[in-house]
Design an enzyme around this catalytic site. Structure first.
Site, PDB file in Angstrom:
ATOM      1  N   ILE A  48       0.830  -1.201   0.000  1.00 25.16           N
ATOM      2  CA  ILE A  48       0.000   0.000   0.000  1.00 25.16           C
ATOM      3  C   ILE A  48       0.860   1.244   0.000  1.00 25.16           C
ATOM      4  O   ILE A  48       1.859   1.315   0.710  1.00 25.16           O
ATOM      5  CB  ILE A  48      -0.887   0.047   1.267  1.00 25.16           C
ATOM      6  CG1 ILE A  48      -1.640  -1.263   1.446  1.00 25.16           C
ATOM      7  CG2 ILE A  48      -1.853   1.226   1.222  1.00 25.16           C
ATOM      8  CD1 ILE A  48      -2.678  -1.552   0.420  1.00 25.16           C
ATOM      9  N   HIS A  50       0.386   4.503   1.424  1.00 20.11           N
ATOM     10  CA  HIS A  50      -0.545   5.101   2.386  1.00 20.11           C
ATOM     11  C   HIS A  50      -0.646   6.608   2.216  1.00 20.11           C
ATOM     12  O   HIS A  50       0.345   7.277   1.945  1.00 20.11           O
ATOM     13  CB  HIS A  50      -0.088   4.806   3.817  1.00 20.11           C
ATOM     14  CG  HIS A  50      -0.201   3.367   4.187  1.00 20.11           C
ATOM     15  ND1 HIS A  50      -1.398   2.751   4.409  1.00 20.11           N
ATOM     16  CD2 HIS A  50       0.749   2.413   4.359  1.00 20.11           C
ATOM     17  CE1 HIS A  50      -1.191   1.477   4.709  1.00 20.11           C
ATOM     18  NE2 HIS A  50       0.096   1.249   4.688  1.00 20.11           N
ATOM     19  N   ILE A 337      11.678   0.041  10.478  1.00 18.70           N
ATOM     20  CA  ILE A 337      10.862   0.527   9.363  1.00 18.70           C
ATOM     21  C   ILE A 337       9.667  -0.406   9.176  1.00 18.70           C
ATOM     22  O   ILE A 337       9.648  -1.277   8.303  1.00 18.70           O
ATOM     23  CB  ILE A 337      11.694   0.616   8.059  1.00 18.70           C
ATOM     24  CG1 ILE A 337      13.020   1.323   8.285  1.00 18.70           C
ATOM     25  CG2 ILE A 337      10.870   1.307   6.963  1.00 18.70           C
ATOM     26  CD1 ILE A 337      12.909   2.792   8.618  1.00 18.70           C
ATOM     27  N   CYS A 439      -2.584 -21.683 -10.637  1.00 18.02           N
ATOM     28  CA  CYS A 439      -2.075 -23.043 -10.464  1.00 18.02           C
ATOM     29  C   CYS A 439      -0.789 -23.072  -9.642  1.00 18.02           C
ATOM     30  O   CYS A 439      -0.265 -24.145  -9.346  1.00 18.02           O
ATOM     31  CB  CYS A 439      -1.910 -23.762 -11.797  1.00 18.02           C
ATOM     32  SG  CYS A 439      -0.290 -23.665 -12.602  1.00 18.02           S
TER      33      CYS A 439
END
Lengths: 477, 415
Positions: A48, A50, A337, A439
């Site tokens: 993401i 942000h 982090i 798969c």
């Protein structure tokens, strides 16, 4: 000293630091304990970008998140890393949570996040029809996005290497000796390398690296997060990244499209014994399944294609630790982090380089630094006529190896020759997506093993999944 | 863009048999597209015998059975385009494929879907634990062993007692690996009874029913698995957990028809079979597009695949020759005790025997199988034993077909 700067950890942070440093006339070496880059949290996170409303104001997280967003979009363009500026939606169920939503809104304003909107449930469902009917209000954050985090890492490191940086794999830092000129670093296997400056980007092991360097002032709290990834056929169930209102535990279980078109659900949050504890658990999977349906009831978990776990590098103070060591000259920590680390990675790298400059590292710009790398997936984006012409010049692009993700032999061979060259099946997978489809490598694995053995000039029995000991094949019959 | 009367997507047993049948039904311009360099599909790696017992009266190996049809294809001069991967089918029957010579586009008079199926993966089952090397789907392991010639492990546990799992239990044992156990989550095996005998009993490999793999252990390579019994809701009973050291886990946990191309043409699929809804000539709900073999429904016997493909081949040829016929169809429904029936619709205004293929929902002892048209029983049979792992067949005789107008049901009655 062999190098000007040594960087421990070839994750997204170490990679971006290397890329920033590669703009200058410096000899740089990335040290990575595993067989490939992006082996830690960088390959197992939510991907993401942000918006920046979540971190506490006046923290490094708040500053670097908000600064980092446009920097990351720019870097993704330069590096041809897949991303989408799809926006995120934080959902509230009822008046208590709506109060928190308002707090987030004002926190976002304080942090400098632009264009946010508070909407009621019905307005939200107009732009996101599959949102639960029980959602009463949302915070819409248009600046947020999704990106492929391991491709970003590979691309940043590849670009750094194309601009002169070096990478040493299977180099697990065991000893760090501080001398007058800099650092002599010894690996578990007894190899040594030296550098004037040492940047600690070692993720979940950054506290151990700090201790090895004689600067033991923080402890990483590893927190695992489990994810379930679903088939591309439901990748557009929602278009925004859907969050619930955050709790003390973290941002909670999200439902989001990925930059590659899958649907991602997760992560959980649980403290683990050690960063190596990257297994999925029945409780974790049940938690994801139970919670994802709260915001998006239509998520059909029969369409799960895989699950995985990542480990966050959290620290008790809750903020990034980005500073020059107070005790050891020339040592820079870029540690703890956790979220929003991915979003902030370019801003973190620039901030870190600035700290190095202030501490005496001379930075003279390289005239021929190229921030761009060619698009490794250009073929996928071509129309049929363009593809036809391309294949006629490169017939190997007409040979499909991974049928779920439509990856050709040509693309795999190119990936095997491009910095940072993959050395194993998972490395090829992360760079090309072969094996990432429904798969899960059932069809393409034998072909990929063959291509790796050819390109690396090793016997098939030496081809591994992700380094020493993870061989697929014992011997020829 | 080039044109062909009949384009067959897939050159495995279904595609090959369909091609021969279409040609022999009068349409000579038939082309097969296969993603591999050599045809034969999955049969190439099935080096065990037992293929063709019903259809050819012989017990051939997979490659031998494929060769029977490959020879017929060659004799007729039917072209096979190998190394070509079909990426799209439009509702007006334009087939697009990626090949080493460029992007191939073919406008087809009729299309036969014969893409087969893929295996369900570990990820789809949420098997917990680590993700080391040494976890294979049984088909991938079979390919690595039989085509590439590799030994993939010394000590294996197999999850799933379907035919592929059973075959691989024997295969690995024959190459010197120790197969510690075959675990099956259901209370019965999903494979053919002859495979239980020839692959497990003959090799003293234990079969644990109502058992699944709860966790995979091992950092780089599999070090062991935790197995556990399950309750009637298939949930793990935690006090039955047991660790088995091993370096390999094979998964034979379900086959899924490969209908991505069918979906690209928006062909409606049956949610139970995961394959297209078809009529007695195996035509899908998109006129001119037919389906046969594992892409339509997963078969146990290749003999049935060949029969089904012959039907589809003739159906496609008739479509090319005569065009669309009238669409007066009735639904064929699975009744009590039956999981699904293929075909799902039938034209009742013709005169021919219509075979119905079906699977039962649960294993049963003595049952009476009835085919009803409306309320009239048009066919019935008594079987001493039925199980979901063995496909069954009943036939609506030509004389009774008109009664199908009232809807057809296949049902069981326990005796």
């Amino acid at each position: 000293m062999n190098y000007d700067v040594l960087i421990a950890g070839a994750g997204v942070i170490g990679g971006m630091v290397a890329r920033e440093l590669a703009r200058f006339n410096l000899k740089i070496c990335l040290l990575e304990k595993d067989n490939d880059v992006a082996m830690g949290a960088s390959k197992a996170n939510s991907g993401i970008i942000h918006g920046g409303f979540d971190p506490e104001p006046d923290t490094l997280k708040a500053k670097l998140n908000v600064e980092g967003v446009p920097l990351l979009y720019k870097a993704a363009d330069e590096l041809h890393v897949p991303y989408k500026n799809n926006g995120s939606i934080v959902c509230a169920f009822g008046s208590e949570e709506e109060k928190t939503l308002n707090e987030l809104f004002y926190r976002g304003i304080a942090n400098g996040v632009k264009d946010m909107k508070l909407l009621n449930g019905d307005e939200a469902r107009k732009i996101e029809p599959n949102l639960s009917p029980d959602v009463t209000a949302v915070l819409l954050v248009p600046t947020a996005g999704i990106i492929c985090p391991y491709e970003l890492t590979v691309a940043a490191i590849g670009n750094a290497m194309d601009n002169g940086a070096e990478l040493r794999r299977n180099f697990k830092v065991e000893k760090i000796e501080k001398t007058a000129d800099g650092f002599i670093v010894t690996s578990e296997k007894g190899e040594t390398v030296s550098g004037r400056y040492f940047v600690n980007c070692a993720g979940a092991y950054s506290d151990k690296i700090a201790a090895a360097a004689g600067d033991d002032f923080f402890t990483i709290i590893p927190r695992a997060g489990e994810y379930l990834l679903l088939d591309k056929t439901i990748g557009n169930l929602v278009s925004h990244t859907i969050f619930r209102v955050p709790t003390a535990e973290g941002k909670g279980i999200l439902v989001s499209p990925t930059a590659d078109g899958n649907l991602l659900t997760g992560p959980t949050a649980s403290k683990v014994e050690c960063p190596e504890c990257i297994e999925t658990t029945p409780e974790g999977i049940a938690t994801v399944i139970g919670n994802a349906g709260l915001t998006v009831p239509k998520v059909d978990f029969r369409k799960v294609i895989t699950s995985f776990t990542g480990v966050r590098s959290s620290e008790k103070n809750g903020d990034f630790i980005i500073k020059m060591s107070e005790n050891v000259e020339g040592l820079l920590h870029v540690a703890a982090i956790d979220s929003p680390g991915l979003t902030s990675c370019v801003a973190i790298a620039k901030y870190a380089v600035e700290l190095l400059r202030k501490s005496g590292l001379i930075l003279t710009e390289k005239k021929d630094f190229d921030p761009c790398r060619p698009d490794p997936h250009a073929f996928r984006k071509m129309n049929d006529d363009e593809k036809d012409a391309f294949i006629k010049k490169n017939p190997l692009f007409g040979k499909t190896v991974c049928r779920c993700e439509n990856v050709s032999e040509g693309e795999i061979r190119e990936a095997l020759r491009r910095n940072p060259k993959p050395q194993d099946v998972d490395g090829v997978k992360r760079r090309t997506r072969s094996g990432m489809g429904r798969c899960q490598g059932g069809f393409c694995l034998p072909f990929v093993i063959k291509l790796i053995s050819e390109e690396l000039n090793i016997d098939e029995s030496e081809v591994t999944k992700n380094g020493d000991g993870s061989n697929y094949i014992l011997e020829r019959l | 863009m080039i044109n062909h009367d009949i384009v067959i997507i897939g050159g495995g047993p279904a595609g090959l048999a369909a091609a021969v049948s279409a040609y022999d039904s009068g349409v000579k311009d038939v082309v097969i597209i296969d993603r591999e360099e050599t045809s034969g599909g999955i049969l190439k790696q099935c080096i065990h015998n037992g293929f063709g017992l019903h259809k050819l009266g012989k017990e051939l190996t997979g490659p031998e059975y494929a060769a029977v049809y490959e020879n017929m294809v060659k004799e007729r001069g039917i072209k096979i385009i190998g190394g070509a991967f079909v990426t799209n089918l439009t509702p007006d029957r334009v087939v697009t494929a990626t090949t080493k010579d460029g992007i191939l586009k073919i406008k087809a008079g009729a299309v036969i879907l014969a893409m087969g199926c893929r295996e369900r993966s570990r990820g789809a089952l949420n098997i917990c634990g680590t993700r080391p090397a040494g976890v294979y789907s049984a088909g991938t392991a079979q390919r690595l062993m039989n085509i590439e010639g590799f030994k993939i492990g010394n000590r294996a546990v197999i999850l799933g007692s379907g035919d592929i799992g059973l075959i691989m239990a024997r295969r690995m044992s024959l190459e010197g690996s120790k197969v510690e156990a075959v675990c099956e989550i259901m209370p019965y095996s999903g494979g053919l009874i002859r495979n239980i005998v020839q692959c497990l009993d003959d090799f003293s490999i234990p079969l644990y029913l109502n058992t699944t793999v709860a966790k995979i252990h091992g950092k780089h390579r599999v070090e062991g698995v935790t197995i556990a019994e399950v309750d009637e809701n298939r949930r793990i009973k935690h006090d039955t957990k047991r660790y088995i050291p091993c370096d390999t886990l094979l998964l034979s946990v379900g086959l899924i028809p490969e209908n991505e191309v069918s979906l690209s043409a928006e062909i409606p699929l049956d949610p139970i079979t995961s394959g297209p809804i078809v009529d007695e000539s195996r035509q899908t709900m998109l006129p001119g597009v037919f389906a046969c073999g594992n892409v339509l429904h997963v078969h146990d016997l290749v003999d049935n695949v060949s029969d089904e493909a012959e039907t589809a081949g003739k159906g496609a040829a008739d479509f090319v020759t005569f065009g669309e016929t009238d669409r007066l169809t009735a639904a064929v429904n699975p009744g009590k005790g039956v999981r699904y029936v293929v075909p799902q619709t039938v034209h009742y205004n013709k005169s021919q025997d219509i075979p119905l293929y079906f699977r039962v929902s649960n294993p049963c002892g003595k049952v009476k199988i009835s085919v009803k048209c409306g309320n009239t029983v048009v066919a019935s049979a008594i079987k001493l034993k039925v199980t979901p792992g063995e496909m069954e067949k009943m036939v609506i005789k030509a004389d009774d077909l008109a009664l199908a107008k009232n809807g057809v049901t296949v049902e069981l009655e326990e005796m």
